[in-house]
Design a protein around this motif. Sequence first.
Motif, short mmCIF file in Angstrom:
data_model
loop_
_atom_site.label_atom_id
_atom_site.label_comp_id
_atom_site.label_asym_id
_atom_site.label_seq_id
_atom_site.Cartn_x
_atom_site.Cartn_y
_atom_site.Cartn_z
N ILE A 68 -3.35 -0.35 -6.93
CA ILE A 68 -3.44 1.03 -6.38
C ILE A 68 -2.18 1.56 -6.95
O ILE A 68 -2.52 2.68 -7.52
N HIS A 69 -0.99 1.02 -7.32
CA HIS A 69 0.11 1.80 -8.05
C HIS A 69 0.36 1.25 -9.43
O HIS A 69 1.35 1.74 -9.81
N THR A 95 -3.58 -6.30 -4.81
CA THR A 95 -4.24 -5.02 -4.43
C THR A 95 -3.28 -3.86 -4.47
O THR A 95 -3.81 -2.88 -5.13
N ARG A 126 0.91 -1.14 0.20
CA ARG A 126 0.00 0.11 -0.10
C ARG A 126 0.60 1.21 -0.20
O ARG A 126 0.41 2.41 -0.71
#
Length: 275
Positions: free
Chosen positions: A84-85, A80, A52
């Motif tokens: 996000i990135h 995930t 994250r």
Amino acid sequence: MISGYSKNGLAQEACKHSGLVEDGWKLFHCMSEYSIQPRHQHYACVVDLLGRAGYLDRAYEFIRNMPMEPGLSIWGALLTACKIHQHVPLGELAAERLFSLDPYSTGHHVQLSNIYASARMWDRVSKLRVLMKEKGLSKDLGYSSIEINGKLQVFQVGDKSHPRFKEIFEELESLERRLKEAGFSIDAESVLHDLDHEETEETLCNHSERIAIAYGLISTPPGTTLRIIKNLRACVNCHAAIKLISKVENREIVVRDANRFHHFKDGNCSCGDYW
């Protein structure tokens, strides 16, 4: 208790949902000092923590050095983070591992599709959708709910089924005008389809949580706190828009998405834009 702290943005009480990477890293590595043997879920938390925060290579190296075989939660955390990135190669690797472990998970296929869409790799999006269709998989429909005067109202994207839909969409249009006047611009990355700018703008403005908020604004006195529940993760565009809506409307807006509670107030969110 710890989960509750993390999901409501209390950064000093929790780590992985607040970006406190080094704090979480130290906590993991001091477990042995207390004779606690890290288990699979602890490794998954570290991968999530690193991923994250954008340390994708570090997260992958951590997985490679695990003393046990990584399972669904480990690769799921990495996938995930890649979404996000927008990290395509590592996202493909994580998805490949997940598909081998659980070939019929809709969520993992959708996440990989979203990674491709963010990178404008529409041919791969199409191939993945064909694969999903062959497997009999379909994407969950997004919806948001709001309770007004003891009555629950549920909305989907572009929903015009409500008896007051004309008032709701007039409020949406009014909100969009005020947001633009305040300097807001759409984040086209939030739309995961190959659309032109006008279609993109319309799609983003009609996400279910935006409709629920508009309904809440026309149905409650000024200053009333609005509480929304969404079944999926809030998109980047809607998150930014709701922050500004809370400011221009002078309202506190609480949105519970698939990950956490977002407390929007005075143009800010409790998550610190980290979710």
